[in-house]
Design an enzyme around this catalytic site. Structure first.
Site, mmCIF file in Angstrom:
data_model
loop_
_atom_site.group_PDB
_atom_site.id
_atom_site.type_symbol
_atom_site.label_atom_id
_atom_site.label_comp_id
_atom_site.label_asym_id
_atom_site.label_seq_id
_atom_site.Cartn_x
_atom_site.Cartn_y
_atom_site.Cartn_z
ATOM 1 C CB SER A 154 -0.898 0.019 1.238
ATOM 2 O OG SER A 154 -1.483 1.308 1.341
ATOM 3 C CG ASP A 177 -5.172 2.752 1.109
ATOM 4 O OD1 ASP A 177 -6.164 2.010 1.060
ATOM 5 O OD2 ASP A 177 -4.050 2.373 1.519
ATOM 6 C CG MET A 193 -8.165 7.627 2.805
ATOM 7 S SD MET A 193 -7.284 7.629 4.368
ATOM 8 C CE MET A 193 -6.413 6.053 4.253
ATOM 9 C CG HIS A 209 -9.404 0.628 -0.109
ATOM 10 N ND1 HIS A 209 -8.778 0.380 1.100
ATOM 11 C CD2 HIS A 209 -10.726 0.704 0.171
ATOM 12 C CE1 HIS A 209 -9.681 0.316 2.058
ATOM 13 N NE2 HIS A 209 -10.869 0.519 1.537
ATOM 14 C CG MET A 211 -11.276 3.802 2.537
ATOM 15 S SD MET A 211 -9.676 3.783 3.339
ATOM 16 C CE MET A 211 -8.620 3.792 1.902
ATOM 17 C CG ASP A 271 -6.224 -2.549 3.498
ATOM 18 O OD1 ASP A 271 -5.134 -2.302 4.028
ATOM 19 O OD2 ASP A 271 -6.877 -1.719 2.833
HETATM 20 C C1 DX5 Z 1 -6.058 1.878 5.860
HETATM 21 C C2 DX5 Z 1 -5.759 1.526 4.447
HETATM 22 C C3 DX5 Z 1 -4.670 0.547 4.314
HETATM 23 C C4 DX5 Z 1 -3.352 0.960 4.899
HETATM 24 C C5 DX5 Z 1 -2.772 -0.262 5.551
HETATM 25 O O1 DX5 Z 1 -7.203 2.642 5.905
HETATM 26 O O2 DX5 Z 1 -6.890 0.998 3.791
HETATM 27 O O3 DX5 Z 1 -4.510 0.122 2.964
HETATM 28 O O4 DX5 Z 1 -2.437 1.428 3.945
HETATM 29 O O5 DX5 Z 1 -1.635 0.100 6.241
HETATM 30 P P1 DX5 Z 1 -0.851 -0.931 7.186
HETATM 31 O O6 DX5 Z 1 -0.422 -2.082 6.345
HETATM 32 O O7 DX5 Z 1 0.270 -0.111 7.708
HETATM 33 O O8 DX5 Z 1 -1.818 -1.364 8.279
HETATM 34 ZN ZN ZN Z 2 -6.600 0.108 1.754
#
Ligand code: DX5
Ligand code: ZN
Length: 217
Positions: free
Chosen positions: A9, A36, A38, A67, A69, A176
């Protein structure tokens, strides 16, 4: 069972040099990268948008696992598809036309995924399973990297694996949040096949060694 797929990620990459972080993933021989997105509403954090994804796409042929969010993901699937997403995942929790949005993602030429927060029961996703390429089981509350893996989510992973087997479906089961070699091994035992790893990959002293170890879980 599919071989384990490690998906770094970029949230944990170098945001002043994102292209270098993408290049590192390519250099160690991995095929997918997780992006990711957001919006500061669905999750209390912000990252980047389709312009950044398009810029990264110009220098990379990796599979872009996007992804979303977002409170209104249906408004953004098209710009992210145009930016070069390979797969777009949308969360179950906000209210919008989930079936229509998943179908639209495919119509745009991408694979589609459905994401569940830790507190969302597997049963809510069950009616959609025939129309998705991937189910993403969040193993932390989304919004931030570096959180601890929530072991209580393991039965949810196993439930999706059971439905997949019983119905002869082929969607990937992705996890994840808090994934490292140890927690990935636990998820693998519950039949997950696709492993997002932010901190554990980008903070590894030897990312190539980490990827090689991961291939053997
Ligand atoms: C969190 C993200 C993840 C994040 C995971 O909201 O969806 O993809 O990058 O990070 P780690 O592997 O550090 O938990
Ligand atoms: Zn993610």
């Amino acid at each position: 069972m599919l071989p384990p797929l490690l998906v770094p990620s970029i949230l944990a990459g170098d945001h002043a040099r994102l292209a270098d972080s993408v290049a590192l993933v390519e250099r160690v021989g991995l095929r997918w990268i997780h992006l990711d997105i957001m919006d500061g509403h669905f999750v209390p954090n912000l990252t980047f948008g389709p312009g950044t994804v398009a810029a990264l796409r110009r220098s990379s042929r990796l599979f872009f696992d996007v992804h979303l969010m977002l409170d209104e993901p249906q408004r953004y699937v098209e710009p992210f598809a145009e930016a070069g997403a390979s797969l777009i995942s949308v969360h179950l929790e906000p209210s919008y036309d989930h079936t229509g949005t998943l179908a639209r993602i495919r119509q745009l030429g991408c694979q589609c995924g459905l994401v569940l927060n830790p507190d969302t029961p597997a049963a809510v996703a069950e009616p959609f399973l025939g129309g998705v390429d991937l189910v993403l089981v969040m193993t932390v509350q989304p919004g931030f990297g570096g959180q601890s893996f929530r072991r209580a989510l393991l039965p949810k992973i196993a439930q999706f694996a059971d439905w997949r087997r019983e119905r002869g479906l082929a969607f990937r089961i992705e996890v994840d949040g808090g994934i490292d070699l140890a927690t990935a091994t636990e998820c693998r035992a519950a039949d997950a096949d696709t492993f997002v790893a932010g901190t554990s990959f980008f903070d590894a002293a030897d990312p190539a060694g980490f990827a090689a170890a991961f291939a053997k879980i």
